[in-house]
Design an enzyme around this catalytic site. Structure first.
Site, PDB file in Angstrom:
ATOM      1  N   TYR A 196       0.837  -1.209   0.000  1.00  0.00           N
ATOM      2  CA  TYR A 196       0.000   0.000   0.000  1.00  0.00           C
ATOM      3  C   TYR A 196       0.869   1.255   0.000  1.00  0.00           C
ATOM      4  O   TYR A 196       1.593   1.536   0.965  1.00  0.00           O
ATOM      5  CB  TYR A 196      -0.946   0.028   1.215  1.00  0.00           C
ATOM      6  CG  TYR A 196      -1.876  -1.178   1.334  1.00  0.00           C
ATOM      7  CD1 TYR A 196      -2.149  -2.005   0.247  1.00  0.00           C
ATOM      8  CD2 TYR A 196      -2.484  -1.481   2.548  1.00  0.00           C
ATOM      9  CE1 TYR A 196      -2.988  -3.104   0.362  1.00  0.00           C
ATOM     10  CE2 TYR A 196      -3.338  -2.579   2.663  1.00  0.00           C
ATOM     11  CZ  TYR A 196      -3.574  -3.388   1.565  1.00  0.00           C
ATOM     12  OH  TYR A 196      -4.412  -4.477   1.694  1.00  0.00           O
TER      13      TYR A 196
ATOM     14  N   HIS B 276       0.259 -12.033   1.172  1.00  0.00           N
ATOM     15  CA  HIS B 276      -0.797 -11.244   0.520  1.00  0.00           C
ATOM     16  C   HIS B 276      -1.469 -12.032  -0.614  1.00  0.00           C
ATOM     17  O   HIS B 276      -2.688 -11.993  -0.778  1.00  0.00           O
ATOM     18  CB  HIS B 276      -0.163  -9.949  -0.009  1.00  0.00           C
ATOM     19  CG  HIS B 276      -1.073  -8.787  -0.074  1.00  0.00           C
ATOM     20  ND1 HIS B 276      -0.628  -7.493  -0.020  1.00  0.00           N
ATOM     21  CD2 HIS B 276      -2.422  -8.691  -0.200  1.00  0.00           C
ATOM     22  CE1 HIS B 276      -1.650  -6.660  -0.104  1.00  0.00           C
ATOM     23  NE2 HIS B 276      -2.751  -7.363  -0.215  1.00  0.00           N
TER      24      HIS B 276
END
Ligand SMILES: NC(=O)c1ccc[n+]([C@@H]2O[C@H](COP(=O)([O-])OP(=O)(O)OC[C@H]3O[C@@H](n4cnc5c(N)ncnc54)[C@H](OP(=O)(O)O)[C@@H]3O)[C@@H](O)[C@H]2O)c1
Length: 323
Positions: free
Chosen positions: A54, A121
Protein backbone atom coordinates in the site's frame (compact mmCIF):
# COMPACT_ATOMS: atom_id res chain seq x y z
CA UNK A 1 -15.53 -1.86 22.27
CA UNK A 2 -16.41 -5.54 22.08
CA UNK A 3 -13.50 -7.89 21.47
CA UNK A 4 -12.95 -11.19 19.74
CA UNK A 5 -9.89 -13.41 19.48
CA UNK A 6 -7.30 -13.86 16.78
CA UNK A 7 -6.39 -17.41 15.80
CA UNK A 8 -5.32 -20.25 18.06
CA UNK A 9 -3.22 -17.93 20.26
CA UNK A 10 -6.56 -16.21 21.07
CA UNK A 11 -5.06 -12.73 21.20
CA UNK A 12 -7.84 -10.20 21.95
CA UNK A 13 -8.68 -7.77 19.13
CA UNK A 14 -11.59 -5.40 18.60
CA UNK A 15 -14.50 -6.94 16.68
CA UNK A 16 -14.12 -4.12 14.14
CA UNK A 17 -10.75 -3.39 12.55
CA UNK A 18 -9.52 -0.51 10.44
CA UNK A 19 -8.27 -0.99 6.87
CA UNK A 20 -5.63 1.63 6.16
CA UNK A 21 -5.06 1.10 2.43
CA UNK A 22 -7.03 4.07 1.08
CA UNK A 23 -4.99 6.44 3.27
CA UNK A 24 -2.20 5.93 0.74
CA UNK A 25 -4.33 6.52 -2.34
CA UNK A 26 -3.56 9.60 -4.43
CA UNK A 27 -4.70 12.97 -3.13
CA UNK A 28 -5.26 11.90 0.51
CA UNK A 29 -4.59 14.28 3.36
CA UNK A 30 -1.95 12.75 5.63
CA UNK A 31 -3.03 14.77 8.68
CA UNK A 32 -6.63 13.61 8.23
CA UNK A 33 -5.42 10.02 7.88
CA UNK A 34 -3.40 10.27 11.09
CA UNK A 35 -6.38 11.79 12.82
CA UNK A 36 -8.55 8.86 11.65
CA UNK A 37 -5.98 6.38 12.95
CA UNK A 38 -5.73 8.08 16.33
CA UNK A 39 -9.49 8.47 16.65
CA UNK A 40 -9.89 4.79 15.81
CA UNK A 41 -7.48 3.83 18.61
CA UNK A 42 -9.27 6.22 20.98
CA UNK A 43 -12.57 4.54 20.10
CA UNK A 44 -11.11 1.14 21.01
CA UNK A 45 -10.23 -0.23 17.57
CA UNK A 46 -7.16 -2.33 18.22
CA UNK A 47 -6.77 -4.13 14.89
CA UNK A 48 -5.03 -2.19 12.11
CA UNK A 49 -4.59 -3.59 8.61
CA UNK A 50 -1.81 -2.48 6.29
CA UNK A 51 0.55 -4.05 3.71
CA UNK A 52 3.98 -3.35 2.30
CA UNK A 53 2.28 -2.86 -1.09
CA UNK A 54 0.00 0.00 0.00
CA UNK A 55 1.55 3.23 -1.21
CA UNK A 56 4.83 1.28 -1.67
CA UNK A 57 5.63 1.48 2.04
CA UNK A 58 3.90 4.80 2.73
CA UNK A 59 1.00 3.07 4.48
CA UNK A 60 3.20 1.15 6.90
CA UNK A 61 5.09 4.34 7.73
CA UNK A 62 1.79 6.12 8.41
CA UNK A 63 0.62 3.32 10.70
CA UNK A 64 4.05 3.39 12.40
CA UNK A 65 3.63 7.12 13.09
CA UNK A 66 0.13 6.63 14.51
CA UNK A 67 1.08 3.79 16.86
CA UNK A 68 4.28 5.36 18.16
CA UNK A 69 3.92 5.49 21.93
CA UNK A 70 0.79 3.30 21.79
CA UNK A 71 2.31 0.12 20.38
CA UNK A 72 0.99 -2.23 23.05
CA UNK A 73 -2.61 -1.11 22.51
CA UNK A 74 -2.65 -2.38 18.95
CA UNK A 75 -2.52 -5.57 16.93
CA UNK A 76 -0.71 -4.63 13.74
CA UNK A 77 -1.34 -6.77 10.68
CA UNK A 78 0.72 -6.33 7.55
CA UNK A 79 1.29 -8.35 4.39
CA UNK A 80 4.06 -9.51 2.11
CA UNK A 81 4.10 -10.88 -1.41
CA UNK A 82 3.07 -8.28 -3.95
CA UNK A 83 6.03 -6.97 -5.93
CA UNK A 84 4.07 -5.36 -8.74
CA UNK A 85 0.58 -4.90 -10.08
CA UNK A 86 -1.57 -7.68 -11.50
CA UNK A 87 -0.63 -6.38 -14.99
CA UNK A 88 3.04 -7.27 -14.44
CA UNK A 89 4.60 -10.53 -15.61
CA UNK A 90 5.60 -11.31 -11.99
CA UNK A 91 3.19 -9.57 -9.62
CA UNK A 92 3.89 -11.80 -6.60
CA UNK A 93 7.06 -13.07 -4.92
CA UNK A 94 6.53 -15.68 -2.21
CA UNK A 95 10.13 -16.86 -2.10
CA UNK A 96 11.73 -17.31 1.33
CA UNK A 97 14.41 -14.77 0.51
CA UNK A 98 11.87 -12.08 -0.44
CA UNK A 99 9.76 -12.82 2.65
CA UNK A 100 12.77 -12.51 4.98
CA UNK A 101 13.95 -9.23 3.47
CA UNK A 102 10.45 -7.75 3.29
CA UNK A 103 9.76 -8.52 6.94
CA UNK A 104 12.79 -6.52 8.04
CA UNK A 105 11.75 -3.63 5.79
CA UNK A 106 8.19 -3.68 7.18
CA UNK A 107 9.45 -3.72 10.77
CA UNK A 108 11.58 -0.69 10.03
CA UNK A 109 8.75 1.24 8.39
CA UNK A 110 6.34 0.35 11.19
CA UNK A 111 8.90 1.42 13.77
CA UNK A 112 8.47 -1.76 15.78
CA UNK A 113 10.33 -4.94 16.65
CA UNK A 114 7.42 -7.32 15.99
CA UNK A 115 4.55 -7.76 13.56
CA UNK A 116 1.53 -9.18 15.36
CA UNK A 117 -0.01 -10.77 12.27
CA UNK A 118 1.98 -11.33 9.08
CA UNK A 119 -0.01 -12.34 6.02
CA UNK A 120 1.09 -13.75 2.70
CA UNK A 121 -0.80 -11.24 0.52
CA UNK A 122 -1.16 -13.63 -2.43
CA UNK A 123 0.13 -17.14 -3.02
CA UNK A 124 3.02 -17.18 -5.50
CA UNK A 125 2.06 -19.70 -8.21
CA UNK A 126 5.76 -20.51 -8.67
CA UNK A 127 6.57 -21.20 -5.01
CA UNK A 128 4.97 -24.08 -3.05
CA UNK A 129 2.90 -22.69 -0.17
CA UNK A 130 4.95 -24.86 2.21
CA UNK A 131 8.08 -22.89 1.30
CA UNK A 132 6.46 -19.48 1.76
CA UNK A 133 4.83 -20.44 5.05
CA UNK A 134 8.02 -22.18 6.16
CA UNK A 135 9.90 -18.90 5.74
CA UNK A 136 7.18 -17.06 7.65
CA UNK A 137 7.30 -19.68 10.43
CA UNK A 138 11.04 -19.00 10.75
CA UNK A 139 10.17 -15.34 11.38
CA UNK A 140 7.91 -16.46 14.24
CA UNK A 141 10.81 -18.51 15.63
CA UNK A 142 13.04 -15.45 15.37
CA UNK A 143 10.52 -13.37 17.36
CA UNK A 144 9.91 -10.90 14.52
CA UNK A 145 6.34 -12.06 13.92
CA UNK A 146 3.72 -13.27 16.41
CA UNK A 147 1.13 -15.01 14.21
CA UNK A 148 0.72 -15.89 10.52
CA UNK A 149 -2.08 -15.21 8.05
CA UNK A 150 -2.97 -15.85 4.43
CA UNK A 151 -4.98 -13.72 2.04
CA UNK A 152 -7.27 -15.02 -0.72
CA UNK A 153 -6.49 -18.71 -0.47
CA UNK A 154 -8.38 -21.85 -1.36
CA UNK A 155 -9.28 -24.39 1.30
CA UNK A 156 -6.66 -26.81 -0.09
CA UNK A 157 -3.93 -24.17 0.26
CA UNK A 158 -5.11 -23.25 3.74
CA UNK A 159 -4.87 -26.88 4.85
CA UNK A 160 -1.39 -27.30 3.34
CA UNK A 161 -0.26 -24.15 5.16
CA UNK A 162 -1.68 -25.43 8.45
CA UNK A 163 0.46 -28.56 8.06
CA UNK A 164 3.50 -26.27 8.30
CA UNK A 165 2.35 -23.74 10.91
CA UNK A 166 -0.94 -22.63 12.54
CA UNK A 167 -2.72 -20.03 10.42
CA UNK A 168 -4.21 -17.43 12.75
CA UNK A 169 -6.19 -15.56 10.10
CA UNK A 170 -7.42 -15.73 6.56
CA UNK A 171 -8.27 -12.43 4.93
CA UNK A 172 -10.48 -12.51 1.87
CA UNK A 173 -13.07 -10.29 0.27
CA UNK A 174 -16.40 -10.72 2.02
CA UNK A 175 -19.43 -8.49 2.07
CA UNK A 176 -23.13 -8.59 1.26
CA UNK A 177 -21.96 -7.98 -2.32
CA UNK A 178 -19.34 -10.77 -2.37
CA UNK A 179 -20.50 -13.84 -0.44
CA UNK A 180 -18.71 -16.65 -2.28
CA UNK A 181 -16.43 -17.49 0.68
CA UNK A 182 -19.51 -18.75 2.53
CA UNK A 183 -19.38 -21.84 0.33
CA UNK A 184 -15.93 -23.09 1.31
CA UNK A 185 -13.26 -20.88 2.92
CA UNK A 186 -15.41 -19.52 5.74
CA UNK A 187 -16.59 -22.92 7.03
CA UNK A 188 -13.02 -24.25 6.70
CA UNK A 189 -11.70 -21.37 8.83
CA UNK A 190 -14.33 -22.05 11.47
CA UNK A 191 -13.40 -25.74 11.57
CA UNK A 192 -9.67 -25.01 11.85
CA UNK A 193 -9.87 -22.18 14.42
CA UNK A 194 -8.61 -19.61 11.93
CA UNK A 195 -10.08 -16.11 12.31
CA UNK A 196 -11.74 -14.81 9.14
CA UNK A 197 -10.98 -11.17 8.35
CA UNK A 198 -13.37 -9.62 5.83
CA UNK A 199 -11.71 -7.15 3.49
CA UNK A 200 -13.67 -4.75 1.30
CA UNK A 201 -16.65 -5.10 3.68
CA UNK A 202 -18.34 -2.14 1.98
CA UNK A 203 -17.97 -3.69 -1.46
CA UNK A 204 -15.06 -1.28 -2.22
CA UNK A 205 -17.57 1.55 -1.90
CA UNK A 206 -20.55 -0.02 -3.68
CA UNK A 207 -22.30 -0.65 -0.35
CA UNK A 208 -21.93 2.93 0.83
CA UNK A 209 -24.89 3.98 -1.31
CA UNK A 210 -22.91 6.98 -2.55
CA UNK A 211 -21.69 5.43 -5.76
CA UNK A 212 -23.87 5.56 -8.87
CA UNK A 213 -21.14 5.85 -11.52
CA UNK A 214 -17.38 5.19 -11.55
CA UNK A 215 -16.92 9.00 -11.41
CA UNK A 216 -18.34 9.03 -7.87
CA UNK A 217 -15.33 7.12 -6.56
CA UNK A 218 -12.22 8.73 -5.10
CA UNK A 219 -8.83 8.36 -6.86
CA UNK A 220 -7.19 4.99 -6.28
CA UNK A 221 -10.48 3.14 -5.67
CA UNK A 222 -10.39 -0.02 -7.77
CA UNK A 223 -14.14 -0.63 -8.09
CA UNK A 224 -14.26 0.88 -11.61
CA UNK A 225 -11.81 -1.80 -12.81
CA UNK A 226 -14.36 -4.52 -12.12
CA UNK A 227 -17.14 -5.53 -14.43
CA UNK A 228 -19.64 -4.85 -11.60
CA UNK A 229 -19.54 -1.19 -12.46
CA UNK A 230 -19.63 -1.76 -16.21
CA UNK A 231 -22.72 -0.58 -18.05
CA UNK A 232 -24.08 -4.10 -18.59
CA UNK A 233 -24.23 -4.85 -14.84
CA UNK A 234 -24.43 -1.49 -13.12
CA UNK A 235 -28.18 -0.89 -13.18
CA UNK A 236 -28.86 -4.40 -11.83
CA UNK A 237 -26.32 -4.02 -9.04
CA UNK A 238 -27.51 -0.56 -8.06
CA UNK A 239 -31.07 -1.89 -7.79
CA UNK A 240 -29.84 -4.32 -5.13
CA UNK A 241 -27.95 -1.51 -3.39
CA UNK A 242 -31.14 0.56 -3.33
CA UNK A 243 -33.08 -2.32 -1.81
CA UNK A 244 -30.41 -2.75 0.86
CA UNK A 245 -30.51 0.99 1.54
CA UNK A 246 -34.27 0.68 2.06
CA UNK A 247 -33.68 -2.10 4.60
CA UNK A 248 -31.11 0.09 6.36
CA UNK A 249 -33.67 2.90 6.44
CA UNK A 250 -36.22 0.58 8.09
CA UNK A 251 -33.61 -0.52 10.65
CA UNK A 252 -32.72 3.13 11.30
CA UNK A 253 -29.07 2.91 10.28
CA UNK A 254 -26.95 3.90 7.31
CA UNK A 255 -26.13 1.45 4.52
CA UNK A 256 -22.43 1.16 5.54
CA UNK A 257 -23.60 0.39 9.08
CA UNK A 258 -25.96 -2.31 7.79
CA UNK A 259 -23.14 -3.86 5.71
CA UNK A 260 -20.75 -3.92 8.67
CA UNK A 261 -23.36 -5.05 11.22
CA UNK A 262 -24.30 -7.93 8.87
CA UNK A 263 -20.68 -9.14 8.88
CA UNK A 264 -20.51 -8.83 12.67
CA UNK A 265 -23.42 -11.28 12.96
CA UNK A 266 -21.24 -13.81 11.10
CA UNK A 267 -18.37 -13.83 13.56
CA UNK A 268 -15.86 -12.39 11.10
CA UNK A 269 -13.74 -9.28 11.56
CA UNK A 270 -14.56 -6.50 9.07
CA UNK A 271 -11.80 -4.02 8.23
CA UNK A 272 -13.48 -1.14 6.36
CA UNK A 273 -11.18 1.52 4.90
CA UNK A 274 -11.88 5.04 5.94
CA UNK A 275 -9.55 7.89 5.25
CA UNK A 276 -12.03 10.44 6.64
CA UNK A 277 -13.15 11.01 10.21
CA UNK A 278 -16.79 11.20 9.16
CA UNK A 279 -16.61 7.72 7.57
CA UNK A 280 -14.93 6.31 10.67
CA UNK A 281 -17.70 7.71 12.91
CA UNK A 282 -20.34 6.29 10.57
CA UNK A 283 -18.70 2.86 10.53
CA UNK A 284 -18.26 2.77 14.31
CA UNK A 285 -22.03 3.26 14.54
CA UNK A 286 -22.42 -0.29 13.18
CA UNK A 287 -21.44 -1.58 16.61
CA UNK A 288 -24.76 -0.33 17.97
CA UNK A 289 -26.87 -1.83 15.19
CA UNK A 290 -28.70 -4.99 16.15
CA UNK A 291 -29.97 -6.93 13.16
CA UNK A 292 -32.82 -9.28 14.00
CA UNK A 293 -33.61 -12.55 12.24
CA UNK A 294 -36.29 -10.87 10.12
CA UNK A 295 -33.82 -8.28 8.82
CA UNK A 296 -31.16 -10.93 8.10
CA UNK A 297 -33.77 -12.90 6.16
CA UNK A 298 -34.67 -9.81 4.11
CA UNK A 299 -30.98 -9.26 3.29
CA UNK A 300 -30.68 -12.90 2.21
CA UNK A 301 -33.69 -12.49 -0.03
CA UNK A 302 -32.39 -9.32 -1.68
CA UNK A 303 -28.72 -10.34 -1.92
CA UNK A 304 -28.15 -14.11 -1.82
CA UNK A 305 -24.77 -15.53 -2.93
CA UNK A 306 -24.17 -14.49 -6.54
CA UNK A 307 -26.88 -11.80 -6.60
CA UNK A 308 -24.46 -9.09 -7.70
CA UNK A 309 -23.49 -9.44 -11.34
CA UNK A 310 -20.00 -9.18 -12.71
CA UNK A 311 -16.66 -10.19 -11.25
CA UNK A 312 -15.39 -8.89 -7.91
CA UNK A 313 -11.95 -8.26 -9.41
CA UNK A 314 -10.43 -7.40 -12.76
CA UNK A 315 -9.62 -10.45 -14.91
CA UNK A 316 -5.92 -10.05 -14.06
CA UNK A 317 -6.69 -9.72 -10.34
CA UNK A 318 -8.81 -12.88 -10.45
CA UNK A 319 -5.85 -14.90 -11.74
CA UNK A 320 -4.12 -14.35 -8.41
CA UNK A 321 -6.90 -15.47 -6.08
CA UNK A 322 -6.91 -19.16 -7.02
CA UNK A 323 -10.58 -19.31 -8.04
N1 LIG B 1 -5.96 -8.73 1.38
C1 LIG B 1 -6.23 -8.06 0.29
O1 LIG B 1 -5.91 -8.49 -0.82
C2 LIG B 1 -6.99 -6.77 0.40
C3 LIG B 1 -7.58 -6.22 -0.75
C4 LIG B 1 -8.27 -5.01 -0.60
C5 LIG B 1 -8.39 -4.42 0.64
N2 LIG B 1 -7.80 -4.97 1.72
C6 LIG B 1 -7.91 -4.35 3.07
O2 LIG B 1 -9.28 -4.12 3.35
C7 LIG B 1 -9.51 -2.76 3.66
C8 LIG B 1 -10.87 -2.32 3.17
O3 LIG B 1 -11.08 -2.65 1.81
P1 LIG B 1 -11.41 -1.62 0.63
O4 LIG B 1 -10.83 -0.31 0.89
O5 LIG B 1 -11.05 -2.36 -0.61
O6 LIG B 1 -12.97 -1.55 0.61
P2 LIG B 1 -14.17 -1.06 1.57
O7 LIG B 1 -13.68 -0.86 2.93
O8 LIG B 1 -15.26 -2.03 1.30
O9 LIG B 1 -14.62 0.32 0.90
C9 LIG B 1 -13.79 1.41 0.95
C10 LIG B 1 -14.41 2.60 0.25
O10 LIG B 1 -15.58 3.03 0.93
C11 LIG B 1 -15.39 4.35 1.44
N3 LIG B 1 -16.04 4.44 2.75
C12 LIG B 1 -15.68 3.86 3.92
N4 LIG B 1 -16.58 4.11 4.88
C13 LIG B 1 -17.53 4.88 4.31
C14 LIG B 1 -18.73 5.47 4.80
N5 LIG B 1 -19.14 5.28 6.04
N6 LIG B 1 -19.48 6.21 3.93
C15 LIG B 1 -19.09 6.39 2.66
N7 LIG B 1 -17.96 5.86 2.13
C16 LIG B 1 -17.20 5.10 2.96
C17 LIG B 1 -13.89 4.52 1.52
O11 LIG B 1 -13.54 5.87 1.48
P3 LIG B 1 -12.02 6.34 1.59
O12 LIG B 1 -11.44 6.08 0.23
O13 LIG B 1 -12.09 7.77 1.90
O14 LIG B 1 -11.40 5.51 2.64
C18 LIG B 1 -13.44 3.75 0.29
O15 LIG B 1 -13.60 4.52 -0.89
C19 LIG B 1 -8.32 -2.02 3.02
O16 LIG B 1 -8.02 -0.81 3.69
C20 LIG B 1 -7.21 -3.02 3.18
O17 LIG B 1 -6.64 -2.87 4.47
C21 LIG B 1 -7.12 -6.16 1.63
Amino acid sequence: MRTTTLGPARRAISVLGLGCMSMSHPGRDEEESLSVLRAALDAGITFLDTADKYGKGHNERLVGTAIAGRRDEVTVATKVGFVGSSRDAKPVDGSPDHIRRSCDASLERLGTDRIDLYYLHRVDPHVPIEESVGAMAALVEAGKVAQLGLSEVTVATLRRAWDVHPVAAVQSEYSIAAREVEEDVLPACRALGTTFVAYSPLGIGLLTGRVRTPDDLPPGNRLPKQSRMHDRHRAHNLRIVDELAAIAGDVGCTLPQLAIAWLLTRDVVPIPSSSRRSYLEDNLGALDVDLGEDVLARIDEVAPIGAFRGERKSSLGLRLVGR
